[in-house]
Design an enzyme around this catalytic site. Sequence first.
Site, PDB file in Angstrom:
ATOM      1  N   GLU A  91      53.635  38.001  41.423  1.00 38.64           N
ATOM      2  CA  GLU A  91      53.395  37.181  40.220  1.00 38.64           C
ATOM      3  C   GLU A  91      53.179  38.076  39.005  1.00 38.64           C
ATOM      4  OE1 GLU A  91      50.455  34.045  40.694  1.00 38.64           O
ATOM      5  OE2 GLU A  91      50.049  34.027  38.552  1.00 38.64           O
ATOM      6  N   LYS A 268      41.582  30.339  42.757  1.00 37.88           N
ATOM      7  CA  LYS A 268      42.924  30.902  42.976  1.00 37.88           C
ATOM      8  C   LYS A 268      43.129  32.098  42.046  1.00 37.88           C
ATOM      9  CE  LYS A 268      47.616  31.279  42.622  1.00 37.88           C
ATOM     10  NZ  LYS A 268      48.405  32.037  41.639  1.00 37.88           N
ATOM     11  N   ASP A 284      43.361  42.606  55.822  1.00 38.66           N
ATOM     12  CA  ASP A 284      43.743  41.297  56.336  1.00 38.66           C
ATOM     13  C   ASP A 284      43.373  40.272  55.255  1.00 38.66           C
ATOM     14  OD1 ASP A 284      43.995  38.853  57.580  1.00 38.66           O
ATOM     15  OD2 ASP A 284      43.067  39.496  59.465  1.00 38.66           O
ATOM     16  N   HIS A 381      52.668  34.698  29.954  1.00 36.19           N
ATOM     17  CA  HIS A 381      53.586  34.546  31.093  1.00 36.19           C
ATOM     18  C   HIS A 381      55.027  34.581  30.617  1.00 36.19           C
ATOM     19  CE1 HIS A 381      51.126  32.625  34.598  1.00 36.19           C
ATOM     20  NE2 HIS A 381      50.997  33.921  34.493  1.00 36.19           N
TER      21      HIS A 381
HETATM   22  C1  MEV Z   1      47.541  31.518  37.907  1.00 38.15           C
HETATM   23  O1  MEV Z   1      48.110  32.267  38.956  1.00 38.15           O
HETATM   24  C2  MEV Z   1      46.021  31.608  37.950  1.00 38.15           C
HETATM   25  C3  MEV Z   1      45.277  30.721  36.933  1.00 38.15           C
HETATM   26  O2  MEV Z   1      45.699  29.372  37.095  1.00 38.15           O
HETATM   27  C4  MEV Z   1      43.806  30.857  37.238  1.00 38.15           C
HETATM   28  C5  MEV Z   1      42.925  29.898  36.459  1.00 38.15           C
HETATM   29  O3  MEV Z   1      43.385  28.819  36.046  1.00 38.15           O
HETATM   30  O4  MEV Z   1      41.736  30.243  36.297  1.00 38.15           O
HETATM   31  C6  MEV Z   1      45.591  31.125  35.520  1.00 38.15           C
END
Ligand code: MEV
Length: 402
Positions: A91, A268, A284, A381
């Site tokens: 990513e 995430k 791991d 991005h």
């Molecule tokens: C994208 O890979 C991760 C985000 O969505 C994390 C977040 O929203 O805090 C930008």
Amino acid sequence: MSTDRVRPSSRLAGFYQRPLDERVATIAALADGGGLSPESAAWLRGGGGLDVATADRMSENVIGTAGLPLALALNLRVNQLDHLVPMAVEEPSVVAAASAAARLVRLSGGFTGDADPPIMTAQIHVDGVRDATGAEMILREHGRELCAIGDRAIPRMVARGGGCRDASCRVLDAASGAVVVELGIDVGDAMGANMVDTVAEAVAPRIAELLGGEVALRILSNLALRRKARARAEVSAEALGGAACADGVVRASRFAELDVARAATHNKGIMNGIDAAAVALGQDWRAIEAGAHAFAALGVGGYRPLATWRRTASGVVGTIELPMAVGTVGGGTRAPGVRAALELCNVSGARELAVVLAAVGLASNLAALRALSGEGIQRGHMKLHARRLDESAARVGVKEHP
Ligand code: MEV
């Protein structure tokens, strides 16, 4: 990885602007000053990666290897020590985001943090125990004996100062006699899964004798609650871009604390950095993921953010805590390139690595919250996406992309 290796600065100004071959040369040259072993430097100069013959010995049904970019997150300073953090991730912006946030934290002295001793948990699941409530008493009486049996199964770990520390029992369902016996095992600088599973299998027959019933599963728990890592960072409002930016980070944190749907995305973003580093460092990462999310779900109000941010008089302070079952010896750390990655990361052992990974997670989170509460993440991005399109167009000879 070594304690006597020279520790290079993680602040490599302008690194991202240099061409790939110069970046490789700069990092491989760390070998000249003692910051990297000659073997690791040679591996880097050779383009890194994994040869198919080695891959064939690592898994079954191998038909090739799958690649990921190997990059370095920069600027990380944890407990006054610098770490170059290798990351393997597809990513775009994960590496840039963690590096940028680590730079902001560095302006206030860097991250601080600590990790628990490396105690992992073996679970032995027994069904049909006639006196389930009496099982706790039996375990108290025979805990030392079970630890001794477990220790005999992992003599090398015991010789290195690790081994079984305690045994306990929890009743899961008294009516059906379902109990779980848990042994706490000090696994030193290893992640420890194999050792823990070995102990679980070694003690199971004696547990069956002691408790009666039928032994079922014998396996580690990936909710490594006794092996957590914590990190903390302060950033000034000025470094963040002003008071409104600092307020924005704190509001974003509060959103995740109030809403589980947001908490999942918040976490995430944290795991973006931790997983990328874990993959590069031969860890791991599925175990880390499993532990992180199970831990996040233990909160009183249900699933919650692993990192939170609060306003201070001068800016923001962030903290993160999560289970971190990682190792610097054994397991995946023997894979090609992982030695190089561990050397670059320059950690003295598993506990230091755990703190570095927690700090990486906090940096990734700060970068996301700052972007999301400001201009949004799409602009950054899209810039990186456009660069990728340019590069693939150049590779296939296309002059312009739409
Ligand atoms: C994208 O890979 C991760 C985000 O969505 C994390 C977040 O929203 O805090 C930008």
